[in-house]
Design a protein around this motif. Structure first.
Motif, PDB file in Angstrom:
ATOM      1  N   THR A 103       0.883  -1.250  -0.096  1.00 23.39           N
ATOM      2  CA  THR A 103       0.080  -0.125  -0.041  1.00 23.39           C
ATOM      3  C   THR A 103       0.911   1.059   0.007  1.00 23.39           C
ATOM      4  N   ALA A 104       2.062   1.121   0.783  1.00 27.90           N
ATOM      5  CA  ALA A 104       2.937   2.397   0.735  1.00 27.90           C
ATOM      6  C   ALA A 104       3.471   2.713  -0.664  1.00 27.90           C
ATOM      7  N   LEU A 105       3.699   1.607  -1.357  1.00 27.45           N
ATOM      8  CA  LEU A 105       4.348   1.748  -2.603  1.00 27.45           C
ATOM      9  C   LEU A 105       3.265   2.486  -3.583  1.00 27.45           C
ATOM     10  N   HIS A 106       1.747   2.014  -3.491  1.00 24.59           N
ATOM     11  CA  HIS A 106       0.851   2.791  -4.324  1.00 24.59           C
ATOM     12  C   HIS A 106       1.120   4.304  -3.878  1.00 24.59           C
ATOM     13  N   LEU A 107       1.128   4.693  -2.745  1.00 25.56           N
ATOM     14  CA  LEU A 107       1.161   6.111  -2.213  1.00 25.56           C
ATOM     15  C   LEU A 107       2.280   6.636  -3.064  1.00 25.56           C
ATOM     16  N   LEU A 108       3.557   6.041  -3.264  1.00 24.22           N
ATOM     17  CA  LEU A 108       4.753   6.462  -3.559  1.00 24.22           C
ATOM     18  C   LEU A 108       4.368   6.677  -5.043  1.00 24.22           C
ATOM     19  N   CYS A 109       3.643   5.806  -5.731  1.00 26.09           N
ATOM     20  CA  CYS A 109       3.400   6.064  -7.014  1.00 26.09           C
ATOM     21  C   CYS A 109       2.611   7.442  -7.205  1.00 26.09           C
ATOM     22  N   SER A 110       1.567   7.677  -6.410  1.00 26.77           N
ATOM     23  CA  SER A 110       0.953   8.845  -6.337  1.00 26.77           C
ATOM     24  C   SER A 110       1.642  10.255  -6.328  1.00 26.77           C
ATOM     25  N   LEU A 111       2.869  10.148  -5.654  1.00 28.46           N
ATOM     26  CA  LEU A 111       3.726  11.268  -5.609  1.00 28.46           C
ATOM     27  C   LEU A 111       4.631  11.648  -6.673  1.00 28.46           C
ATOM     28  N   ARG A 145       6.204  13.599   2.505  1.00 27.09           N
ATOM     29  CA  ARG A 145       4.731  13.502   1.833  1.00 27.09           C
ATOM     30  C   ARG A 145       4.094  12.143   1.989  1.00 27.09           C
ATOM     31  N   LEU A 146       4.980  11.097   1.826  1.00 32.50           N
ATOM     32  CA  LEU A 146       4.105   9.622   2.123  1.00 32.50           C
ATOM     33  C   LEU A 146       3.835   9.722   3.538  1.00 32.50           C
ATOM     34  N   ASN A 147       4.393  10.170   4.780  1.00 29.52           N
ATOM     35  CA  ASN A 147       4.083  10.108   6.000  1.00 29.52           C
ATOM     36  C   ASN A 147       2.760  11.079   6.074  1.00 29.52           C
ATOM     37  N   VAL A 190      -7.304  -1.154  -7.455  1.00 30.20           N
ATOM     38  CA  VAL A 190      -7.081  -1.025  -5.960  1.00 30.20           C
ATOM     39  C   VAL A 190      -7.159   0.637  -5.957  1.00 30.20           C
ATOM     40  N   ARG A 191      -7.864   1.129  -5.205  1.00 30.43           N
ATOM     41  CA  ARG A 191      -8.032   2.638  -4.771  1.00 30.43           C
ATOM     42  C   ARG A 191      -7.578   3.075  -3.613  1.00 30.43           C
ATOM     43  N   ILE A 192      -6.888   3.930  -3.348  1.00 29.33           N
ATOM     44  CA  ILE A 192      -6.653   4.750  -2.213  1.00 29.33           C
ATOM     45  C   ILE A 192      -7.297   6.029  -2.152  1.00 29.33           C
ATOM     46  N   GLY A 193      -8.185   6.306  -0.991  1.00 31.98           N
ATOM     47  CA  GLY A 193      -8.728   7.483  -0.933  1.00 31.98           C
ATOM     48  C   GLY A 193     -10.366   7.289  -1.508  1.00 31.98           C
ATOM     49  N   PRO A 194     -11.095   8.427  -1.705  1.00 31.76           N
ATOM     50  CA  PRO A 194     -12.388   8.448  -1.920  1.00 31.76           C
ATOM     51  C   PRO A 194     -12.560   7.940  -3.219  1.00 31.76           C
ATOM     52  N   GLU A 195     -13.770   7.306  -3.712  1.00 33.38           N
ATOM     53  CA  GLU A 195     -14.088   6.939  -5.107  1.00 33.38           C
ATOM     54  C   GLU A 195     -14.112   8.298  -6.276  1.00 33.38           C
ATOM     55  N   ALA A 196     -14.690   9.416  -5.460  1.00 32.30           N
ATOM     56  CA  ALA A 196     -14.841  10.419  -6.271  1.00 32.30           C
ATOM     57  C   ALA A 196     -13.340  11.367  -6.612  1.00 32.30           C
ATOM     58  N   ALA A 197     -12.574  11.153  -5.912  1.00 30.80           N
ATOM     59  CA  ALA A 197     -11.300  11.591  -5.886  1.00 30.80           C
ATOM     60  C   ALA A 197     -10.221  10.954  -5.306  1.00 30.80           C
ATOM     61  N   PRO A 198      -9.784   9.887  -5.824  1.00 30.93           N
ATOM     62  CA  PRO A 198      -8.772   8.935  -5.223  1.00 30.93           C
ATOM     63  C   PRO A 198      -7.203   9.755  -5.254  1.00 30.93           C
ATOM     64  N   VAL A 199      -6.747   9.266  -4.030  1.00 30.64           N
ATOM     65  CA  VAL A 199      -5.293   9.491  -4.054  1.00 30.64           C
ATOM     66  C   VAL A 199      -4.461   8.621  -5.221  1.00 30.64           C
ATOM     67  N   ASP A 200      -4.770   7.324  -5.235  1.00 30.07           N
ATOM     68  CA  ASP A 200      -4.113   6.385  -6.347  1.00 30.07           C
ATOM     69  C   ASP A 200      -5.164   5.344  -6.785  1.00 30.07           C
ATOM     70  N   LEU A 201      -5.205   5.248  -7.865  1.00 29.06           N
ATOM     71  CA  LEU A 201      -6.050   4.229  -8.738  1.00 29.06           C
ATOM     72  C   LEU A 201      -5.294   3.436  -9.766  1.00 29.06           C
ATOM     73  N   GLN A 202      -5.151   2.082  -9.419  1.00 30.18           N
ATOM     74  CA  GLN A 202      -4.374   1.441 -10.715  1.00 30.18           C
ATOM     75  C   GLN A 202      -4.809  -0.076 -10.571  1.00 30.18           C
ATOM     76  N   LEU A 235      12.383   2.130   0.192  1.00 30.97           N
ATOM     77  CA  LEU A 235      11.278   2.361   1.252  1.00 30.97           C
ATOM     78  C   LEU A 235      11.353   1.468   2.275  1.00 30.97           C
ATOM     79  N   VAL A 236      11.557   1.681   3.451  1.00 32.85           N
ATOM     80  CA  VAL A 236      11.385   1.098   4.652  1.00 32.85           C
ATOM     81  C   VAL A 236      10.314   1.318   5.534  1.00 32.85           C
ATOM     82  N   LEU A 237       9.805   0.548   6.237  1.00 35.71           N
ATOM     83  CA  LEU A 237       8.711   0.587   7.362  1.00 35.71           C
ATOM     84  C   LEU A 237       9.483   1.004   8.694  1.00 35.71           C
ATOM     85  N   GLN A 238       9.271   1.986   9.448  1.00 30.53           N
ATOM     86  CA  GLN A 238      10.016   2.319  10.714  1.00 30.53           C
ATOM     87  C   GLN A 238       8.943   1.808  11.732  1.00 30.53           C
ATOM     88  N   GLY A 239       9.651   0.858  12.681  1.00 30.17           N
ATOM     89  CA  GLY A 239       8.993   0.390  13.742  1.00 30.17           C
ATOM     90  C   GLY A 239       8.666  -1.200  13.385  1.00 30.17           C
TER      91      GLY A 239
END
Length: 240
Positions: A103-111, A145-147, A190-202, A235-239
């Motif tokens: 899921t984090a990599l999808h957010l990275l794509c959006s940036l 921006r990811l965080n 796979v959609r991140i965010g609301p259907e009407a205005a997704p942050v990422d959709l692919q 990219l790494v996860l912290q904790g």
């Protein structure tokens, strides 16, 4: 024979009862499974098969012929008999980290809009994406921006479209090296965010968390040049 892929409807299902359709040195074939079969840069799940007379550790799930999943047993492990009912149980900790990473990599794509993805690999400890890009943002900007996106707690959902609908919106496909599988007549988005205005959709066949807050904090640790127009982002996860 086909395998019902239970993770598509519920990625949080950790175990299930299933029937053994075949078992041999090439793997154990079940009629249904919560195990994700290695594909798209996401590792195949590990875990355990238990039945009345024994159990066997599964090192990895991979794709088999004709829409099946093969569960690869440890060398020399006992195999369940064909027709037996088994409990298929995931090794949950690494699987959940893969879900958070994916899921984090999808957010990275959006940036990095407009840049094609030329490769990638998901790991429990570190993941990467390669972009067709001359000059990526700094790792500090990407981390910030990811965080911020993660903290906004965007919902993560999915829907299916036809292959014809995908052909009408080719920009949905970010990957240049791997195209969504065709032939079944429909494609999973796979959609991140609301259907009407997704942050990422692919298009994506992998497993994801239910909301971005579940990812936790991340850090972009390294940017590498892998060619004139190829930039690798780690990219790494912290904790935990």
């Amino acid at each position: 024979m086909t395998t019902e892929l239970l993770y598509r409807d519920d990625a949080y299902r950790r175990e299930v009862e299933a029937t053994v359709l075949a078992a041999g040195p090439d793997g154990v074939l079940l009629d249904r499974t919560p195990f994700y079969a290695q594909a798209g840069g996401q590792p195949g799940d590990a875990g355990l098969l238990r039945w009345q007379a024994g159990e066997t550790p599964i090192l990895k799930a991979v794709k088999g012929p004709d829409d099946t999943v093969l569960h690869l047993p440890a060398e020399g492990a006992a195999l369940p008999p064909v027709g037996a009912t088994v409990t298929a149980a995931l090794d949950w900790a690494p699987r959940h980290r893969h879900m958070r990473m994916h899921t984090a990599l999808h957010l990275l794509c959006s940036l990095i809009p407009g840049a094609g993805v030329t490769g990638g690999q998901i790991g429990a400890d570190r993941s990467r994406l390669d972009f067709d890009l001359a000059a990526p943002p700094t790792k500090e900007w990407l981390t910030e921006r990811l965080n911020a996106l993660i903290a906004e707690d965007h919902p993560v959902g999915e829907r299916w479209i036809s292959e014809e609908e995908l052909d009408a919106e080719p920009g949905l496909v970010r990957t240049l090296s791997v195209q969504p599988p065709r032939g079944a007549g429909r494609i999973r988005l796979v959609r991140i965010g609301p259907e009407a205005a997704p942050v990422d959709l692919q298009p994506c066949g992998g497993t994801h968390v239910r909301s971005t807050a579940e990812i936790g904090r991340v850090e972009v640790t390294k940017l590498e040049n892998k060619g004139k127009q190829n930039r690798r982002v780690y990219l790494v996860l912290q904790g935990e």
